[in-house]
Scaffold this motif. Structure first.
Motif: not given
Lengths: 354, 354
Positions: A173-192
């Motif tokens: 019942g949450v109108a706009s849930p918080r969505i996150g992408l699983l990655n190996v770091g939070i910096e923009a250049q991380k991941g595939s």
């Protein structure tokens, strides 16, 4: 007829403790929900006495079959074989409308393949994903994909996000849930490259998604987001590692309370609070993963779930049906699909410029 | 001169709590190991008073530099910039032989890139991997890669297994550690093509490796294997999810003991055993990941490690050097490299036949 009355199809022969745990779980679910009816698909000779001893014969119906999907069947075999398997017949009941959802504790790969074949994807969805709940320091979070798709491209990940959003919204019942992408770091250049492309699309304002960015594995139990999106490989690794770590620390807690007379007395005094802790972490309460993206509600119970866990999985199925999940998901997807396509075009233009 | 005497290079400016936590950690390590000498690379103006107040001026030397690798630098920037950074100068000390190993709590990506550039890979190793220890129900297990390589092919995974085996053997004194490949199931058909190919090579008897097969995330904390091999993405996800789950349950335990007067009394009685539990799970005790596959010992401390954690990382570096890790690794690799190549050829022949 009660408007809330609901009939579910149960694969009575799937799972490590079938059919006993399935029938006992069915009995719990029926006690808690008086408007529930169940069709148990499986070996009538085995099921009949179990139903009788649980006293649930009048609210259940048996569809008999001898055939079962073997737990070690690989998906391509499952596709050819087993038109009469309990799993397949239970799916047919959903397809025909006799049942509103299926619950199975059988082989995940086979369930995925058969469910796709019988119920088909929702239009526009490239690949269904397996979603489940995890306990966190805040409200439980939903995570997907948990193993249905080993390799995922950006479009898959974005579609998982859209499906996870609808799933969370309907059940919490949450109108706009918080969505996150699983990655190996939070910096923009991380991941595939796929993950970075998915992030670019999800950040697009047209999507109107509450996308908060990359998150790392340790942020999942902190409850940093409501929906964790990942490919099926790392999602499966994260879920199982969390489960294994919980069990490990659970065993350390038991050892600690048993280590001395003084510690045992300590347990007697702290017992009530530790029961609450055990409840919070009890995997049976979170049992019932959902295959999202199909024209029907498909709930996968853990193969090793006990009767309590199977009852939780049944509740997931009935909640999803009663709250109109499939229609909500379809409406949400048709709204966001156009926005996803536009965002994809923008993201690709951005890449070409670089 | 004592034959055990050892000098390590310390990147004194890397990490969230540098240089204070680094210097305090150095002081702990020096107290525990009287044959240890440290070269601290960093801002002399900041370091001198800290060394004086810890009373370790006589067993440390400062190499001054103002430059630090920023924690948000991306690896390609780190490669160009920062020839005078504390991290780079500390690596140079290992290269020149003035120091036997480096310990840094700085940016992982930058450390990887700079260490590769300065120390180079061991011949035949395609990619270095980051390895660390995790607590389990049995002895701690070593896991690699933990994030140095996002995508890994079969050769990478097999080389990680060979490096992890040597690492475990040297530090734990186990002749033939049990090796497992992280996957989403234990059945042969599970996972990506790279993982299945790696499994075929590792199973080859020529390798003489104690390869036990695929393992799932929940088997890691059970201690099912001594060495967990995975690509850097899922390894990182597994490690961080395990850490986050531990922290989460730790907070639930604290809440449970604080929930009532009776529970607080219970804590007083059970305190001693719970201290042991906290010790077992304390991430500071497991701090000190190692970049394996380079011509030198490179230890990465967690960026958020405290002084106790940094001291653990220093101990990992000195243990590896004193036990002749690099020579042992090189000898082990040159023995297994030929077997790996032969096994690869066999595995490829097998695939062509199919």
């Amino acid at each position: 007829m009660n408007s809330q009355e609901i009939t579910l199809a149960i694969d009575a022969m799937g799972g490590d403790h079938a059919p006993q745990a399935v029938v006992k779980g069915a009995a719990i679910a029926l006690r808690l929900d008086t408007d529930l009816r169940l069709i148990l698909v499986g070996d009538a000779g085995k099921l009949r006495p179990l139903l009788a001893s649980e006293g649930i014969g009048d609210r259940t119906r048996i569809v008999h079959t001898d055939a079962v999907v073997a737990s070690e069947e690989i998906p391509s075999q499952a596709l050819r074989s087993g038109k009469n398997s309990s799993m397949r017949l239970a799916l047919d009941l959903v397809k025909s409308g006799e049942a509103s959802a299926i619950v199975s504790a059988g082989n995940s790969g086979a369930l995925m393949v058969k469910a796709l074949m019988v119920l088909r994807q929702i239009e526009g969805i490239e690949r269904p994903a397996l979603a489940a709940w995890l306990p966190t320091r805040q409200e439980p979070c939903c995570m997907l994909d948990l193993g249905a798709n080993i390799d995922c491209d950006a479009t898959n990940l974005v579609q998982f996000a859209a499906m996870g959003e609808a799933f969370y919204r309907v059940l919490q019942g949450v109108a706009s849930p918080r969505i996150g992408l699983l990655n190996v770091g939070i910096e923009a250049q991380k991941g595939s490259a796929s993950i970075r492309e998915a992030a670019a699309i999800l950040s697009d304002a047209q999507l109107k998604m509450n996308y908060v960015g990359f998150i790392e594995g340790d942020a999942i139990p902190e409850g940093a987001v409501n929906v964790v999106v990942s490919d099926g490989f790392s999602g499966n690794v994260a879920l199982k590692t969390a489960e294994g770590t919980s069990r490990f620390i659970g065993s350390l807690i038991r050892d600690a309370f048993g280590a001395s007379l003084s510690a045992r007395l300590g347990y007697v005094l702290a017992r009530r609070s530790f029961r609450k802790l055990r409840d919070t972490m009890n995997p049976q309460h979170y049992n019932g993963a959902v295959l999202l993206g199909l024209n029907g509600i498909v709930v996968k119970s853990h193969g090793s779930a006990n009767h309590e866990g199977f009852a939780s999985a049944i509740k997931v199925a009935s909640d999803l049906h009663r709250r109109g999940f499939i229609n909500d998901l379809k409406a949400g997807l048709s709204r966001s699909m156009a926005a996803i396509e536009a965002a994809q075009a923008t993201a690709q233009k951005g890449q070409e410029k670089e």
